[in-house]
Design a protein around this motif. Structure first.
Motif, PDB file in Angstrom:
ATOM      1  N   ALA A 704       0.862  -1.192   0.000  1.00  0.00           N
ATOM      2  CA  ALA A 704       0.000   0.000   0.000  1.00  0.00           C
ATOM      3  C   ALA A 704       0.894   1.237   0.000  1.00  0.00           C
ATOM      4  N   PRO A 705       1.495   1.572  -1.135  1.00  0.00           N
ATOM      5  CA  PRO A 705       2.505   2.642  -1.170  1.00  0.00           C
ATOM      6  C   PRO A 705       1.971   4.029  -0.850  1.00  0.00           C
ATOM      7  N   ASP A 706       0.674   4.245  -0.979  1.00  0.00           N
ATOM      8  CA  ASP A 706       0.120   5.575  -0.719  1.00  0.00           C
ATOM      9  C   ASP A 706      -0.287   5.785   0.733  1.00  0.00           C
ATOM     10  N   ALA A 707      -0.094   4.772   1.590  1.00  0.00           N
ATOM     11  CA  ALA A 707      -0.608   4.842   2.965  1.00  0.00           C
ATOM     12  C   ALA A 707       0.421   5.339   3.968  1.00  0.00           C
ATOM     13  N   ASP A 708       1.679   5.520   3.555  1.00  0.00           N
ATOM     14  CA  ASP A 708       2.743   5.982   4.463  1.00  0.00           C
ATOM     15  C   ASP A 708       2.790   5.103   5.721  1.00  0.00           C
ATOM     16  N   GLU A 725      -6.291   5.748   3.998  1.00  0.00           N
ATOM     17  CA  GLU A 725      -5.925   4.462   3.389  1.00  0.00           C
ATOM     18  C   GLU A 725      -6.159   3.297   4.347  1.00  0.00           C
TER      19      GLU A 725
END
Length: 741
Positions: A704-708, A725
């Motif tokens: 989940a690269p956009d979830a930090d 996210e």
């Protein structure tokens, strides 16, 4: 515009904002609404009630110091009606009721200044008596009063500093003498004398005095050479009597006797009366009071860390020993080196424990013998150096047990070292943390208080003892801030520390990976450390390791607790009671309450609090169980709870404790089980498999690269992410765990 009476800054009044808490006010107003909130006032005890103490601040103006504001039990207060006490005004209500707060300073000499508040203005107290004081000074020398703020002892007849460059100068006016003090102090080459004769006759006659004779027989040769350097500076009068040097620890037997002490200045504070120097020698610490005039700094050339020789008289003030100075010299050269060497040798001998005092034969503890001895030495050395100790620990049962063990061992050492009754509050502080990471927020709080104490009260930088925290890279920023100021740190953790921590802290007590054969709690490790710090409390600590384990305490520790009178049920009660109290007012140390629970309770208190723990936890567990989501992924059983929807997030139990308990009660006997509690932007992970939270977070971040996604705390098993996210993070973590298992 006026000048601050402490720092001299330009202010609209008599005190600047940063020093208002350092001043005590004498209230002479006509009603409660003239009081100023947050100021400290002198008052008189009027009487007791079940809920607190009534204190008169002025005729017709009485406030209530509620028992919840006290730093001790109401029943333990030794105040009597009519006693002078010091309190802080917290609030003045519309109906005129005054809410008071506790002041840790309970004598005039502990404040740095005094002001009179009347008719909405503030003034110096001596302004009321200028004319009569001047007339008395013109007519005859002032007699030394008996309240510790005397004018004759060690000064000229009018209370000013009597220091001159020769016998003729000593006959000049006292104003000129006071001016010459700074000049002669700067001119001293070997010993920066700031001495003051004990009587007006000595000052006017310029009689020679001798600082070279009173030495210990065993140090005669060194002292003779050192004193020759002291004698080289003959421009200023020396201490006025040939006193024998005595150890500070013996002063209690010498009340009303003249003495000489030598040591290091460890703190300086200006009160509304005398200047108080806290002086340490190889045997203890004592307050030395020097008076010029009310609120005026005596011996302005004396600084923190100076080595001094003091002649004076031993007095007892409010059951505390202090020395009223008659003469003071700042030592330099060989004279200072002799004293410094004596202090250093005694410090090294007293600070290092002889051996590890392990509570049981635990191989994981004995493997850390050298590290434990280093940590114990650091704590004992801080006490001997009059250096404050700040203990930080997580607000958990294990954290509180570990912190309380160090507290139990250290407080008696502080009491033995310091004559002041409140020294245990001044030199030891325990501050619980919300989590197990020593974050920048925590470090900023510590550094701010540390610098304020240094600048306001000339305190040494504290020793920070981080228990169950500070051993992982997530704490690196916080520890780094301490390092910027060269504040020493000791880190104690029952689990393996990150390699980076071993390079960044002064003293680390944590098992190496190769030495870990089983589960070692931080409380168990720290209890043995505490016994090593102070063997006198060994028996008090025997039950603590068993309390620190949430379940399945090692047999040796369970037997140790049973031998001390704590069976399994009693240990469980203590653990649960501590866990509940750790949650409420989590940033407060609750020193007396924790002491009652862990050491002084006959059973009723712990049983009462434990019952509340079980009721609250049982209610929350029942709700959570009804709303669990369970699924199997690649042979791993996942139990998931939406902590936003199905927990009372701002009431007991905390989410971490709830998820831990759910995991213990729902995990599979056969096969791997994982329990997840997921909230708005934080996820709690518990697993029967040996998982690295950092590895799970790293793999989930790739999914989940956009979830930090980041690991927030490996000790708590928490992962943080962006709230938008959340659903993607839940799926990513499940996938990452299944892959790693």
């Amino acid at each position: 515009m006026g000048s601050c009476i402490i720092c001299g800054a330009s202010v609209d009044g008599r005190i600047c904002d940063s020093h208002e808490e350092d001043v005590v006010f004498d209230f002479r107003g006509n009603g409660p609404h003239e009081l100023v909130s947050n100021r400290f006032y002198r008052g008189t005890v009027d009487g007791y009630a079940d809920f607190g103490v009534f204190v008169d601040l002025a005729p017709g103006v009485t406030g209530l110091l509620h028992r919840s504001e006290l730093d001790q039990r109401l029943e333990s207060l030794e105040w009597e009606p009519g006693d002078t006490v010091f309190v802080q005004v917290k609030n003045v209500r519309d109906n005129g009721n005054v809410d008071l707060g506790w002041s840790i300073r309970q004598s005039m000499r502990e404040f740095r200044g005094t002001l009179v508040q009347e008719d909405g203005t503030s003034r110096l107290p001596e302004a009321d008596e200028d004319e009569s004081a001047d007339a008395e000074a013109d007519s005859e020398p002032a007699e030394a009063p008996t309240d510790g703020t005397h004018e004759g002892n060690g000064h000229g007849g009018d209370g000013t500093v009597a220091a001159a460059t020769d016998a003729d100068a000593a006959e000049d006016s006292t104003a000129d003498e006071g001016a010459e003090t700074e000049e002669t102090a700067d001119a001293a080459e070997t010993t920066a004398h700031v001495e003051e004769p004990g009587t007006e006759e000595a000052a006017t006659a310029g009689e020679p005095t001798d600082v070279d004779q009173a030495v210990d027989d065993e140090e005669a040769a060194d002292e003779e050479a050192a004193d020759e350097e002291v004698a080289d500076d003959a421009d200023e009068p020396a201490p006025t009597a040939e006193y024998d040097r005595v150890p500070i620890e013996t002063l209690g037997e010498l009340v009303s006797e003249p003495v000489r002490i030598e040591g290091e200045v460890v703190s300086v504070r200006q009160t509304g009366g005398p200047t108080v120097f806290e002086v340490r020698d190889e045997t203890g610490v004592v307050d030395v009071a020097a008076f010029v005039e009310a609120g005026v700094r005596a011996y302005p050339g004396v600084e923190l860390g100076d080595v001094v020789r003091i002649d004076g008289e031993v007095e007892r003030r409010r059951e505390e020993i202090q020395v009223e100075t008659e003469g003071l010299a700042v030592l330099e050269g060989a004279a200072a080196e002799t004293v410094e060497r004596r202090l250093a040798e005694a410090l090294s001998e007293r600070a290092r424990p002889d051996d590890l005092d392990a509570l049981v034969d635990d191989g994981a503890v004995t493997a850390l013998t050298d590290d434990v001895l280093d940590a114990a030495e650091a704590i004992r050395r801080a006490v001997l150096e009059s250096r404050p100790i700040v203990v930080r620990h997580p607000a958990t049962a294990d954290g509180y047990v570990a912190g309380a063990a160090i507290e139990r061992a250290t407080l008696p050492l502080i009491r033995d070292e310091h004559a002041k009754r409140d020294a245990v509050y001044h030199y030891f502080t325990r501050r619980p943390l919300e989590g197990s990471v020593y974050e920048m927020d925590d470090a900023t709080t510590d550094v701010t208080r540390m610098l304020q104490d240094r600048d306001r009260h000339d305190e040494k930088l504290p020793l920070f003892v981080l228990v169950g925290t500070g051993s992982t890279v997530e704490s690196a920023d916080g520890i780094g801030l301490l390092d910027v100021y060269d504040a020493a740190s000791v880190v104690i953790d029952g689990t393996v520390a990150d390699p980076e921590t071993r390079e960044s802290v002064d003293t680390l007590v944590s098992p190496e990976l190769a030495d870990v054969d089983g589960d070692l709690s931080t409380g168990a490790l720290t209890a043995s450390l505490a016994a090593t710090v102070n063997g006198d409390v060994h028996d008090d600590l025997r039950h603590l390791p068993a309390v620190s384990y949430w379940e399945d305490a090692p047999a040796d520790y369970a037997e140790l607790a049973a031998g001390a009178g704590y069976d399994a049920d009693r240990v469980a009660e203590l653990r649960e009671a501590i866990a509940l109290e750790a949650y409420y007012q989590s940033y407060e140390d609750k020193r007396e309450l924790i002491e009652d629970l862990l050491f002084d309770d006959a059973g009723d208190l712990a049983a009462h609090v434990s019952e509340q723990f079980r009721e609250k936890l049982g209610t929350e567990l029942a709700t959570a169980r009804e709303n669990l989501h369970t699924e199997n992924v690649d042979g791993v059983r996942f139990t998931v709870l939406d902590t936003d929807a199905y927990t009372h997030r701002y009431d007991f139990p905390p989410t971490a404790l709830l998820i831990e308990t759910l995991h213990r009660r729902t995990r599979e006997v056969d096969g791997e089980s994982v329990t997840l509690g997921i909230g708005t932007d934080e996820l709690y992970l518990r697993s029967t498999a040996d998982l690295s939270v950092r590895d799970v977070a790293a793999d989930a971040a790739e999914i989940a690269p956009d979830a930090d996604v980041t690991a927030a705390s490996v000790r708590d098993g928490t992962i943080e992410f962006l709230s938008g996210e959340r659903d993607a993070v839940e799926d990513a973590v499940i996938a990452a765990v299944a892959d790693l298992v």
